[in-house]
Design a protein around this motif. Structure first.
Motif, mmCIF file in Angstrom:
data_model
loop_
_atom_site.group_PDB
_atom_site.id
_atom_site.type_symbol
_atom_site.label_atom_id
_atom_site.label_comp_id
_atom_site.label_asym_id
_atom_site.label_seq_id
_atom_site.Cartn_x
_atom_site.Cartn_y
_atom_site.Cartn_z
ATOM 1 N N THR A 125 17.609 10.307 -2.947
ATOM 2 C CA THR A 125 18.859 10.185 -3.327
ATOM 3 C C THR A 125 19.495 9.008 -2.852
ATOM 4 O O THR A 125 19.990 8.038 -3.532
ATOM 5 C CB THR A 125 19.866 11.357 -3.279
ATOM 6 N N ALA A 126 19.600 8.781 -1.543
ATOM 7 C CA ALA A 126 19.981 7.833 -0.870
ATOM 8 C C ALA A 126 19.296 6.476 -1.189
ATOM 9 O O ALA A 126 19.992 5.412 -1.237
ATOM 10 C CB ALA A 126 19.970 7.891 0.532
ATOM 11 N N GLU A 127 18.038 6.433 -1.354
ATOM 12 C CA GLU A 127 17.257 5.342 -1.730
ATOM 13 C C GLU A 127 17.536 4.745 -3.199
ATOM 14 O O GLU A 127 17.585 3.985 -3.373
ATOM 15 C CB GLU A 127 15.720 5.883 -1.693
ATOM 16 N N LYS A 128 17.687 5.890 -3.974
ATOM 17 C CA LYS A 128 18.110 5.538 -5.592
ATOM 18 C C LYS A 128 19.546 4.964 -5.557
ATOM 19 O O LYS A 128 19.673 3.896 -6.099
ATOM 20 C CB LYS A 128 18.207 6.741 -6.099
ATOM 21 N N ARG A 129 20.329 5.518 -4.665
ATOM 22 C CA ARG A 129 21.842 4.678 -4.389
ATOM 23 C C ARG A 129 21.652 3.051 -4.040
ATOM 24 O O ARG A 129 22.427 2.349 -4.507
ATOM 25 C CB ARG A 129 22.548 5.463 -3.472
ATOM 26 N N ALA A 130 20.858 3.118 -2.996
ATOM 27 C CA ALA A 130 20.578 1.754 -2.431
ATOM 28 C C ALA A 130 20.132 0.795 -3.482
ATOM 29 O O ALA A 130 20.639 -0.222 -3.490
ATOM 30 C CB ALA A 130 19.840 1.600 -1.145
#
Length: 584
Positions: free
Chosen positions: A524-529
């Motif tokens: 999820t953090a990678e998608k936000r980035a």
């Protein structure tokens, strides 16, 4: 056999070489006597050549003699064979012996010894033996062995060694003789049918792969490499059609073709021939008993036939001697046989009774030691509690200590018979002691101090128990029913009964769930980035469109239309140009 044929051929060549050497020596002697001291140069050269030829023939004859003697000696010497046994955990229905002849497979899945009895003994065991030509020679089609008698001896030896391996491999408990089903249940075999496939659950697949060695051969250097087990991919397999090299080996110590091939260390063991010799003697004794009974019956039938013939010839003698009946030989033989069976049964019953008494005495001794250990721990805890209180000792406490010590000495000292009949000691009170509980100590029942070895063993036992408690407290999963505070206070009996397999299975399950949660957060953090990068890209594009009218001072405006990392520098230059500020 082939070795005997080779020995006969070597002896035949030795005889031929001996005759040739004798002939060459006689020719040289005759030539020497004919020439004598004189002779021409050519005759002396011919004599030298004849003598050298005789010496060479004699040397060849000696070499052939040594070779024939060595082969003759090898026939008489016993041959040592190496049997290799292992458990087929991946597929237990395939078991038996693989018999090779000079590294060529002749027989496969040949069942021997306990595998032929039809029970669970020896099931799942695979054996390998490489037989040289000196021991056994195969047939012309390489599907069987020519010498059937020697082959039967080999199968009997394999059966004896298989029985020995079955006792020491860990499948059967040597004390009780059971535990086969529990052993196979750990690897996913739950039914009593030995031909069924194991369970396909990931848990049992991991256990089977952890216990199984996987080997792969390099296509370049042709060396065999052992692939280590990986928890990330427990069901990893290698396609035989694809090229595999040492560089693909996950083991960094053996991922180069220049490194030597791995050598598998196999545990060596020697068989104990005493039980097999005793069994052989028992079989021979039974055979002798059967032979003796058959001879007795045969003699009795012969005597009966003779008595009938005599009775037909002389009826008067039979009538006169009707009162004296002939001896019943069959009844005597049956009585002797029944008496022998009765003696054997009584002997077996006595042995069973002795074994039962030994087990009972060992259990009683263990119970006595456990009670003694618990009582000693209770006394140590009480004395430690009194020391922590740091209060002046009263007369009641002194009398209580004396009574406790006397009860401990009189309760646990003495013979095993008194310990077996005496009841369990009552729990001691910490405040008051009634006068009727006082016990008079005697010199016959005073227990000696424990030895240093016992004290050291108890210290080691306490340290191991403490380390196990700490590890259980540290690795306690959140979903475990017992709390951490209760785990740190477990006693020795509860530690022995603690389900370690379920505990660590729960710990592994919770750990995998936690890792999955962390991986989900990371995704999820990678998608936000990625979304933030896309927004920043759009912002830079809009800023570039706004700066298009102000890019007249740059040399190449077409290149600046592209979006790049120099947007910030261009923006700073435009602001400086509009405000006419100096460089900062």
């Amino acid at each position: 056999a082939r070795s005997e044929k080779e020995t006969h051929e070597a002896e035949k060549k030795c005889r031929i070489a001996e005759e040739r050497a004798r002939e060459a020596e006689s020719d040289a002697r005759n030539l020497e006597t004919r020439i004598g001291d004189g002779g021409s140069k050519e005759e002396r050269m011919e004599l030298r050549r004849a003598q050298q030829h005789a010496v060479d023939c004699r040397r060849d004859c000696d070499v052939l003699k040594k070779l024939a003697a060595r082969k003759r000696k090898s026939l008489k010497e016993p041959k040592a064979l190496k049997f290799t046994f292992g458990l087929n955990i991946q597929n237990r229905k395939c078991f038996g012996m693989f018999i090779y002849n000079c590294s060529r497979l002749i027989k496969m899945y040949e069942r021997v010894g306990p595998q032929l009895e039809g029970g669970c003994s020896g099931v799942g065991v695979i054996g390998i033996v490489n037989v040289p030509y000196l021991v056994l020679e195969p047939t012309h089609n390489k599907q069987d062995f020519a010498d059937a008698k020697e082959y039967k001896h080999l199968l009997r030896a394999l059966g004896e060694h298989l029985h020995h391996y079955w006792q020491i491999c860990g499948v059967v408990d040597p004390r009780t003789g059971s535990g086969v089903r529990n052993f196979w249940a750990e690897f996913g075999y739950f039914t009593n049918k030995w031909t069924e496939e194991p369970a396909a659950d990931l848990k049992y697949v991991k256990k089977r792969n952890m216990k199984t060695l996987q080997w792969q051969q390099c296509d370049r250097c042709l060396k065999w490499r052992m692939i280590p087990f990986s928890m990330k991919d427990p069901q990893a397999t290698f396609d035989s059609t694809e090229e595999w090299t040492c560089q693909k080996n996950p083991d960094i110590n053996f991922n180069k073709c220049t490194v030597a091939e791995q050598q598998l260390k196999i545990q060596m063991s020697n068989i104990n021939h005493k039980p097999f010799e005793e069994k052989k003697k028992a079989v021979e004794a039974a055979r002798e008993r059967k032979k003796s009974t058959e001879t007795v019956k045969r003699n009795s039938s012969i005597s009966e036939g003779r008595s009938r013939m005599d009775s037909e010839e002389m009826p008067s003698r039979r009538q006169s001697k009707r009162s004296s009946s002939p001896p019943d030989i069959f009844s005597k033989a049956d009585a002797m046989y029944k008496e022998q069976n009765l003696r054997l049964k009584e002997k077996a019953a006595k042995q069973k009774e002795m074994e039962r008494k030994k087990k009972q005495m060992a259990a009683e001794k263990e119970r006595q030691e456990r009670l003694e250990r618990q009582e000693r721990q209770r006394l140590q805890a009480e004395t430690a509690a009194r020391k922590r209180r740091k209060t002046p000792s009263s007369s009641e406490e002194e009398s209580e200590e004396e009574v406790v010590e006397q009860k401990y000495k009189n309760g646990f000292a003495g013979s095993s018979r008194r310990a077996a009949t005496s009841p369990a000691l009552p729990a001691f009170q910490s405040k008051k002691v009634k006068p009727e509980h006082k016990v008079i100590t005697s010199s016959n029942h005073i227990e000696k101090e424990p030895s240093k070895e016992v004290v050291n063993l108890k210290k080691i036992q306490n340290k191991l128990a403490e380390s196990l408690r700490l590890s259980l407290h540290y690795f306690s999963p959140p979903s475990w029913p017992t709390k951490k505070e209760d785990l740190i206070n477990l006693d020795l009996d509860k530690l022995l009964e603690f389900p370690l397999n379920n505990f660590f299975d729960t710990y592994e399950k919770n750990l995998t769930e936690l890792i999955g949660q962390y991986q989900e957060h990371a995704s999820t953090a990678e998608k936000r980035a990625e979304a933030a990068d896309e927004k920043l890209h759009n912002v830079r594009k809009l800023v570039m469109q706004l700066l298009k009218p102000s890019l007249s001072f740059t040399q190449d405006s077409e290149e600046n239309e592209e979006i790049g990392d120099n947007v910030d520098e261009i923006l700073a230059a435009v602001v400086k140009e509009t405000n006419k500020l100096p460089d900062t």
